[in-house]
Motif scaffolding. Sequence first.
Motif, mmCIF file in Angstrom:
data_model
loop_
_atom_site.group_PDB
_atom_site.id
_atom_site.type_symbol
_atom_site.label_atom_id
_atom_site.label_comp_id
_atom_site.label_asym_id
_atom_site.label_seq_id
_atom_site.Cartn_x
_atom_site.Cartn_y
_atom_site.Cartn_z
ATOM 1 N N GLY A 85 0.790 -1.221 0.000
ATOM 2 C CA GLY A 85 0.000 0.000 0.000
ATOM 3 C C GLY A 85 0.812 1.255 0.000
ATOM 4 O O GLY A 85 1.760 1.409 -0.728
ATOM 5 N N GLY A 86 0.420 2.221 0.819
ATOM 6 C CA GLY A 86 0.983 3.558 0.739
ATOM 7 C C GLY A 86 2.290 3.691 1.462
ATOM 8 O O GLY A 86 3.039 2.746 1.666
ATOM 9 N N ASP A 87 2.574 4.904 1.847
ATOM 10 C CA ASP A 87 3.857 5.228 2.422
ATOM 11 C C ASP A 87 3.889 4.977 3.922
ATOM 12 O O ASP A 87 4.893 5.237 4.572
ATOM 13 C CB ASP A 87 4.179 6.690 2.128
ATOM 14 N N ALA A 88 2.825 4.534 4.508
ATOM 15 C CA ALA A 88 2.780 4.236 5.933
ATOM 16 C C ALA A 88 1.851 3.048 6.120
ATOM 17 O O ALA A 88 1.085 2.696 5.239
ATOM 18 C CB ALA A 88 2.281 5.448 6.709
ATOM 19 N N ALA A 94 -3.090 9.239 8.914
ATOM 20 C CA ALA A 94 -2.238 10.151 8.167
ATOM 21 C C ALA A 94 -2.338 11.556 8.748
ATOM 22 O O ALA A 94 -3.355 11.934 9.338
ATOM 23 C CB ALA A 94 -2.644 10.162 6.693
ATOM 24 N N THR A 95 -1.274 12.338 8.599
ATOM 25 C CA THR A 95 -1.290 13.737 9.012
ATOM 26 C C THR A 95 -1.923 14.561 7.897
ATOM 27 O O THR A 95 -1.428 14.548 6.769
ATOM 28 C CB THR A 95 0.127 14.247 9.286
ATOM 29 N N PRO A 96 -2.997 15.281 8.172
ATOM 30 C CA PRO A 96 -3.643 16.069 7.114
ATOM 31 C C PRO A 96 -2.713 17.173 6.601
ATOM 32 O O PRO A 96 -1.868 17.691 7.334
ATOM 33 C CB PRO A 96 -4.879 16.652 7.804
ATOM 34 N N VAL A 97 -2.874 17.508 5.343
ATOM 35 C CA VAL A 97 -2.115 18.579 4.719
ATOM 36 C C VAL A 97 -3.111 19.576 4.137
ATOM 37 O O VAL A 97 -3.966 19.205 3.322
ATOM 38 C CB VAL A 97 -1.181 18.038 3.617
ATOM 39 N N ARG A 378 -6.700 5.283 6.988
ATOM 40 C CA ARG A 378 -5.751 6.307 7.412
ATOM 41 C C ARG A 378 -6.416 7.669 7.613
ATOM 42 O O ARG A 378 -5.763 8.612 8.058
ATOM 43 C CB ARG A 378 -4.625 6.430 6.384
ATOM 44 N N ALA A 379 -7.688 7.783 7.246
ATOM 45 C CA ALA A 379 -8.439 9.031 7.456
ATOM 46 C C ALA A 379 -9.536 8.753 8.468
ATOM 47 O O ALA A 379 -10.631 8.306 8.096
ATOM 48 C CB ALA A 379 -9.025 9.528 6.141
#
Length: 491
Positions: A85-88, A94-97, A378-379
């Motif tokens: 999957g993703g980067d984590a 995930a940290t929101p941007v 992740r959200a």
Amino acid sequence: MSRLLRFLMWLLLTALVVWVVVIGYWKIVGVRPDVRALVLYLGVLPLGTFAVLALLKHGLANARSKASNAQADSLDAAGDDAATGGDAPAGEPATPVGILASAMQLPAGSDVASVLGAIGTPAAPQLHQKLKDGSGYPVFASWIDDVDTDAVMQAFEAAGGKDADIRRLPEEQLRAFGLMLPVTQDLLAEVVAEDWLAAPLPSVSGGRSTAPPPARLQASILLPSDWPSAIRELAVAWFVEEARAAGILAGQLVAEVIPASGSDEVWRHLSKIALPSSPPSPAPVLHLVLACHSQLGERSVQRLDQAGQLLSAMRSEGIVPGEGAAGVLLLAADADGGFALPPKAVLRAHATMRQGVSWQPRTAVQQMEDLFGQVLARAPGATSDEVKAMVSDADLRKSRATAVAGFMDRALEHLDPESDCMATGSSCGHAGIVSPLSLIALAAERAAANDQPVLAVAVAEPDQRTIALVSPPESPAADETAESSSNPQAT
């Protein structure tokens, strides 16, 4: 037309080979053929030989197709455990941007709003008048008219570039910078107009007045990795000069060029922005991410054609050369999940699949569903039902269109395919490293306009795919309601 010519060429070649063999045999043994022998050996035999060869080729193609389908079925049964999957980790939030602003130049339009409106009714690519493939035929392409390359050369000269070096730059690179120039100027002007780099008001603590440090601008310029290193140095000098002309002080600015061989490097860079800085920065950092790319030149078209990647009548899974530039202004959330500046939209989470990517229809749809599940995990609090639109970079390739349509039908069946699902590939061609930023910008524009979450789906690359969730920012009223519900007080 090209298919008919290819057919006739193979038929003629087969006939010539048979004729040489038969006539040579007749001369060696001294045969004097009659009319019947001439018709049989010089007419019927070449046609029969060609038919047998065509049937063999068709049979081998069917065998390969069945083997591919069998492999796809086995991957489906196994749940495609080889895919990552993703980067984590999938379960890690995930940290929101925050997305403060965006700008773009694409064949479909010169700003985010116009592109978003244009891709709702995509236009087919056209044949380019100058660019030809290896056989001399015009190629399908998506391009932008009237790219001001003269302004680029003047800007490079103002940044200290040598005139001889600038004039040796290939056409594709000049066009790419010609598209990134207005994007950069628009975003820098917005930074200054909104006063995002101004020093905050001083705070009083213990009788002392302390002024927090002002925000900093971290600029990342993503360029194709096959461009020479000299142009990277020139790009940094050019950007610093553009920032100075916009009114941004040198002490507030850090600029770097990041070579990117594909979209994956862009998504990785966006992931790094969400990571907390070490040591923590006392001032907010605004991240200006820019990317440009152009395949509208003989060198790029030749490379695509030789690699078998160019769309043609015989190559339906080929790509359409495109060009463009895009930029986004981002701000990572603080430790409490808030933002120092109010964003127009929020990149809540994204996940990328880099291993075991398949474009067999059933496998591709299942892999995209799994990837979407990682994004939702992740959200925190996100659900598939809250997604109200989807924007992708799917193009004319059947594999991409089938994968996106199948994914929408199974995971987002509540969406209207006509009004809620948009794709940039048909109108803009293959945008390379520009695609991730353009998808984020378009999703943010749609999310902010409708106040609803939007899914960005990247499927243009052969060996990876990415899904990102972009949502409107939570209103202060919603935050207060959530806090009061989580901390009830007795009356």
